[in-house]
Scaffold this motif. Structure first.
Motif, mmCIF file in Angstrom:
data_model
loop_
_atom_site.group_PDB
_atom_site.id
_atom_site.type_symbol
_atom_site.label_atom_id
_atom_site.label_comp_id
_atom_site.label_asym_id
_atom_site.label_seq_id
_atom_site.Cartn_x
_atom_site.Cartn_y
_atom_site.Cartn_z
ATOM 1 N N ARG A 66 0.778 -0.984 -0.205
ATOM 2 C CA ARG A 66 0.269 0.155 0.407
ATOM 3 C C ARG A 66 1.287 1.175 -0.058
ATOM 4 O O ARG A 66 1.998 1.252 0.487
ATOM 5 N N ILE A 67 0.151 2.397 -0.808
ATOM 6 C CA ILE A 67 1.019 3.472 -0.376
ATOM 7 C C ILE A 67 0.895 4.085 0.908
ATOM 8 O O ILE A 67 0.072 3.496 1.568
ATOM 9 N N ASP A 68 1.882 4.531 1.126
ATOM 10 C CA ASP A 68 2.102 5.310 2.927
ATOM 11 C C ASP A 68 2.254 7.021 2.590
ATOM 12 O O ASP A 68 3.062 7.596 1.704
ATOM 13 N N ARG A 69 1.775 7.279 3.793
ATOM 14 C CA ARG A 69 1.979 8.974 3.522
ATOM 15 C C ARG A 69 3.016 9.352 3.533
ATOM 16 O O ARG A 69 3.427 10.668 2.686
ATOM 17 N N SER A 70 4.260 8.871 3.883
ATOM 18 C CA SER A 70 5.918 9.430 3.233
ATOM 19 C C SER A 70 6.121 9.062 2.035
ATOM 20 O O SER A 70 7.209 10.103 1.524
ATOM 21 N N ASP A 71 5.432 8.638 0.791
ATOM 22 C CA ASP A 71 5.788 8.387 -0.458
ATOM 23 C C ASP A 71 5.708 9.835 -0.723
ATOM 24 O O ASP A 71 6.094 10.005 -2.129
#
Length: 237
Positions: A66-71
């Motif tokens: 999954r995509i993460d906010r940090s990305d």
């Protein structure tokens, strides 16, 4: 853009994503990376999910998640190629398209220890990118080619809108995987034919065939696997 339709049987991978009662789940953005050792006998990097997982336990998959906010804010050594960026941005806002490229690199590092990046001074950052940056690297997004997209059908406990990327292993800073996070209990470089013989989710098998075709036929349209009016379909754009 040209488009073609054909039935798609997703029974095997959906068997590990049981139906969920109640309101339908919205698919979460995710990214997967297929690393390829090119040559006369190409190899792909695959890992077997640990038996204890509730989703796709013991099956062989490509690293991803999954995509993460940090990305959305992570630094990189390069930006996605014009072709990859243009194709992703027909589906996503530019900042989200770039973030998904970073997701593919980060998840691969977390699960396999492999760094798709370029050398950079070690940096101290918080969050999921901490170990990657501490290793002295920045992500090499220019190495990524966008090759496929798939959405888990409605009514499942886990739903993903997954983008599949492909990259040549020559862009890795080190050629061999480590144990990673432990999500994969075995990681290996496998010839394409050997990979096809493994216990694979059907979407992984589908994308593996797509990768094999792309090694000999550049510029193929990108397949998009999804359910349309109760029927699994593949369109090519």
């Amino acid at each position: 853009m040209p488009s073609a339709h054909q039935p798609f049987d997703a029974a095997q991978d959906l068997a590990d994503a049981p139906r969920a009662p109640g309101p339908r789940q919205r698919p979460k953005d995710a990214a997967t990376l297929i690393l390829v050792r090119s040559g006369r006998h190409p190899q792909v990097l695959m890992g077997r999910r640990a038996p204890g997982h509730v989703f796709m336990a013991s099956k062989w998959v490509f690293p991803g998640g999954r995509i993460d906010r940090s990305d959305f804010s992570a630094a990189s050594a390069t930006e996605p190629s014009a072709a990859t960026r243009a194709r992703l941005e027909t589906e996503l806002a530019p900042h989200r398209a770039r973030a998904l490229c970073l997701t593919a690199v980060r998840e691969t590092f977390e699960e396999t220890g492999l760094i798709l990046g370029r050398p950079a001074p070690p940096a101290s950052v918080a969050g999921p990118w901490r170990e990657f940056r501490a290793a002295g690297a920045l992500a090499d997004l220019a190495a990524l080619d966008y090759v496929a997209r798939a959405i888990t059908p409605p009514g499942r406990t886990r739903r993903f809108d997954a983008r599949f990327f492909m990259a040549d292993a020559a862009a890795l800073l080190a050629p061999e995987p480590t144990a990673g996070s432990g999500e994969l209990d075995e990681i290996a470089w496998l010839p394409l034919e050997a990979a096809r013989a493994l216990d694979l989710p059907s979407i992984t098998r589908f994308v593996l065939t797509e990768v094999a075709e792309r090694l000999t036929h550049k510029g193929r349209p990108i397949p998009f696997v999804r359910m349309v009016r109760g029927t699994h379909q593949v369109t090519h754009d």
